[in-house]
Design a protein around this motif. Structure first.
Motif, mmCIF file in Angstrom:
data_model
loop_
_atom_site.group_PDB
_atom_site.id
_atom_site.type_symbol
_atom_site.label_atom_id
_atom_site.label_comp_id
_atom_site.label_asym_id
_atom_site.label_seq_id
_atom_site.Cartn_x
_atom_site.Cartn_y
_atom_site.Cartn_z
ATOM 1 N N TYR A 231 0.835 -1.202 0.000
ATOM 2 C CA TYR A 231 0.000 0.000 0.000
ATOM 3 C C TYR A 231 0.869 1.251 0.000
ATOM 4 O O TYR A 231 0.617 2.200 -0.767
ATOM 5 N N ARG A 232 1.921 1.263 0.819
ATOM 6 C CA ARG A 232 2.815 2.411 0.877
ATOM 7 C C ARG A 232 3.586 2.579 -0.433
ATOM 8 O O ARG A 232 3.855 3.704 -0.865
ATOM 9 N N LEU A 233 3.939 1.488 -1.061
ATOM 10 C CA LEU A 233 4.644 1.569 -2.346
ATOM 11 C C LEU A 233 3.752 2.204 -3.407
ATOM 12 O O LEU A 233 4.200 3.062 -4.180
ATOM 13 N N ILE A 234 2.503 1.804 -3.457
ATOM 14 C CA ILE A 234 1.555 2.364 -4.433
ATOM 15 C C ILE A 234 1.379 3.866 -4.207
ATOM 16 O O ILE A 234 1.407 4.665 -5.150
ATOM 17 N N ILE A 235 1.224 4.268 -2.942
ATOM 18 C CA ILE A 235 1.049 5.686 -2.618
ATOM 19 C C ILE A 235 2.297 6.475 -2.991
ATOM 20 O O ILE A 235 2.217 7.579 -3.550
ATOM 21 N N SER A 236 3.478 5.913 -2.704
ATOM 22 C CA SER A 236 4.732 6.599 -3.014
ATOM 23 C C SER A 236 4.909 6.773 -4.518
ATOM 24 O O SER A 236 5.345 7.839 -4.985
ATOM 25 N N MET A 237 4.575 5.746 -5.280
ATOM 26 C CA MET A 237 4.671 5.828 -6.742
ATOM 27 C C MET A 237 3.693 6.867 -7.287
ATOM 28 O O MET A 237 4.013 7.616 -8.220
ATOM 29 N N MET A 238 2.505 6.919 -6.713
ATOM 30 C CA MET A 238 1.510 7.912 -7.115
ATOM 31 C C MET A 238 2.033 9.326 -6.872
ATOM 32 O O MET A 238 1.894 10.216 -7.719
ATOM 33 N N GLY A 239 2.677 9.532 -5.728
ATOM 34 C CA GLY A 239 3.236 10.842 -5.407
ATOM 35 C C GLY A 239 4.389 11.215 -6.323
ATOM 36 O O GLY A 239 4.503 12.358 -6.768
ATOM 37 N N LEU A 240 5.259 10.245 -6.628
ATOM 38 C CA LEU A 240 6.412 10.518 -7.497
ATOM 39 C C LEU A 240 5.966 10.880 -8.915
ATOM 40 O O LEU A 240 6.479 11.843 -9.511
ATOM 41 N N LEU A 241 5.031 10.120 -9.453
ATOM 42 C CA LEU A 241 4.519 10.407 -10.792
ATOM 43 C C LEU A 241 3.874 11.792 -10.844
ATOM 44 O O LEU A 241 4.108 12.575 -11.778
ATOM 45 N N SER A 242 3.091 12.108 -9.832
ATOM 46 C CA SER A 242 2.412 13.401 -9.789
ATOM 47 C C SER A 242 3.410 14.545 -9.631
ATOM 48 O O SER A 242 3.205 15.642 -10.175
ATOM 49 N N PHE A 243 4.485 14.296 -8.912
ATOM 50 C CA PHE A 243 5.525 15.316 -8.727
ATOM 51 C C PHE A 243 6.152 15.681 -10.071
ATOM 52 O O PHE A 243 6.375 16.862 -10.369
ATOM 53 N N GLY A 244 6.443 14.658 -10.883
ATOM 54 C CA GLY A 244 6.998 14.908 -12.207
ATOM 55 C C GLY A 244 6.029 15.673 -13.097
ATOM 56 O O GLY A 244 6.415 16.613 -13.813
ATOM 57 N N LEU A 245 4.757 15.297 -13.034
ATOM 58 C CA LEU A 245 3.739 15.971 -13.847
ATOM 59 C C LEU A 245 3.511 17.407 -13.373
ATOM 60 O O LEU A 245 3.272 18.309 -14.185
ATOM 61 N N LEU A 246 3.572 17.612 -12.066
ATOM 62 C CA LEU A 246 3.379 18.949 -11.497
ATOM 63 C C LEU A 246 4.351 19.944 -12.108
ATOM 64 O O LEU A 246 3.950 21.021 -12.577
ATOM 65 N N TYR A 247 5.633 19.588 -12.111
ATOM 66 C CA TYR A 247 6.644 20.516 -12.609
ATOM 67 C C TYR A 247 6.783 20.460 -14.127
ATOM 68 O O TYR A 247 7.112 21.462 -14.761
ATOM 69 N N GLY A 248 6.528 19.287 -14.732
ATOM 70 C CA GLY A 248 6.574 19.182 -16.176
ATOM 71 C C GLY A 248 5.524 20.053 -16.843
ATOM 72 O O GLY A 248 5.818 20.888 -17.708
ATOM 73 N N PHE A 249 4.271 19.883 -16.412
ATOM 74 C CA PHE A 249 3.185 20.714 -16.949
ATOM 75 C C PHE A 249 3.289 22.155 -16.455
ATOM 76 O O PHE A 249 2.909 23.092 -17.155
ATOM 77 N N GLY A 250 3.800 22.309 -15.238
ATOM 78 C CA GLY A 250 3.894 23.647 -14.654
ATOM 79 C C GLY A 250 4.823 24.563 -15.426
ATOM 80 O O GLY A 250 4.522 25.750 -15.624
ATOM 81 N N VAL A 251 5.962 24.026 -15.873
ATOM 82 C CA VAL A 251 6.907 24.837 -16.649
ATOM 83 C C VAL A 251 6.267 25.274 -17.964
ATOM 84 O O VAL A 251 6.393 26.426 -18.384
ATOM 85 N N GLY A 252 5.565 24.346 -18.624
ATOM 86 C CA GLY A 252 4.883 24.690 -19.863
ATOM 87 C C GLY A 252 3.804 25.740 -19.659
ATOM 88 O O GLY A 252 3.646 26.666 -20.467
ATOM 89 N N ALA A 253 3.057 25.602 -18.565
ATOM 90 C CA ALA A 253 2.001 26.567 -18.257
ATOM 91 C C ALA A 253 2.583 27.951 -17.986
ATOM 92 O O ALA A 253 2.044 28.965 -18.447
#
Length: 258
Positions: free
Chosen positions: A154-176
């Motif tokens: 369960y903790r692994l799934i949550i951690s992976m979800m956070g890591l993926l979202s972190f990349g998307l946050l800054y990836g899309f954020g720079v473009g925005a």
């Protein structure tokens, strides 16, 4: 359920209240566009910034307490395992850095002191995700003898979800930011009104949704500590350290939290 198991619950509850209360007040007052603003956008304008800052500071306090308790709990099961000991200590330091960053995010609004707010936000989320992965690995090494395999997964799934979202946050954020800069220029307060008609709104929306998912992952991860904290008792040991060795044979041990 004992008192200690309430600590991660309270920390998670204060975080959820900070996000949701600031959002509701900001939308009600018309300070932000209602479709998925950044979390920080909702806590920038008075009075929601006051609510956001207070609740997020309380979140940092309870998260810090939970991290120290988690550290001591893991340490109590560590019998000569040097790698686990070092990983546990590194996780504590990383987690506390994340909590310090959280207090700075709470008290330095993005429209006031960007040079402090944005690095602090990156430290809060970044170090928080690293902390999650560290304790996921600690849980794996301690299961199934001292921890449940289900909790580790369960903790692994949550951690992976956070890591993926972190990349998307800054990836899309720079473009925005690149596209949005043509619209709002140097008027950062104008960003709070970002809507579908403005340049870069789609990228902004994807980035903001990712940030909310990171916030959710942090809340869900800390709630998993409830399972283990329910088995913990803390005791306070009072000892006169300046007394001669012969007089230190008898300590007074008092229940601290049960």
């Amino acid at each position: 359920m004992n008192v200690i198991s309430l600590i991660p619950i309270l920390g998670s509850a204060f975080a959820a209240l900070a996000f949701l209360t600031a959002y509701i007040v900001a939308v009600f007052r018309g300070d932000v566009y209602p479709w998925w603003p950044y979390i920080s956008d909702t806590g920038t304008t008075i009075p929601e910034s006051c609510i956001f800052g207070e609740l997020l500071t309380l979140t940092a306090v309870f998260a810090s307490i939970a991290m120290v308790i988690r550290y001591k709990w893991v340490e109590s099961f560590n019998h000569g395992m040097k790698l686990l000991q070092n990983l546990n200590l590194a996780a504590l330091v990383t987690g506390l850095i994340s909590c310090v960053g959280m207090t700075m995010v709470a008290n330095f609004e993005e429209t006031s002191i960007r040079a402090v707010h944005f690095p602090s936000s990156a430290a809060t989320f970044g170090m928080g995700i690293v902390y999650n992965f560290m304790h996921t690995e600690i849980t794996r090494r301690m299961s199934p003898k001292y921890s449940s395999t289900c909790v580790w997964i369960y903790r692994l799934i949550i951690s992976m979800m956070g890591l993926l979202s972190f990349g998307l946050l800054y990836g899309f954020g720079v473009g925005a930011e690149t596209k949005g800069k043509k619209w709002y220029g140097n008027d950062t307060a104008k960003k709070l009104e970002w809507n579908p008609e403005d340049p870069g709104w789609g990228l902004h929306l994807a980035s903001a949704v990712s940030e909310w998912i990171i916030g959710l992952s942090v809340i869900l991860f800390f709630l998993t500590f409830t399972f283990e904290f329910g088995k913990i008792k803390l005791r306070l040991v009072a000892e006169a350290v300046n007394s001669p060795p012969a007089q230190r044979e008898v300590n007074e041990t008092t229940p601290l939290i049960t």
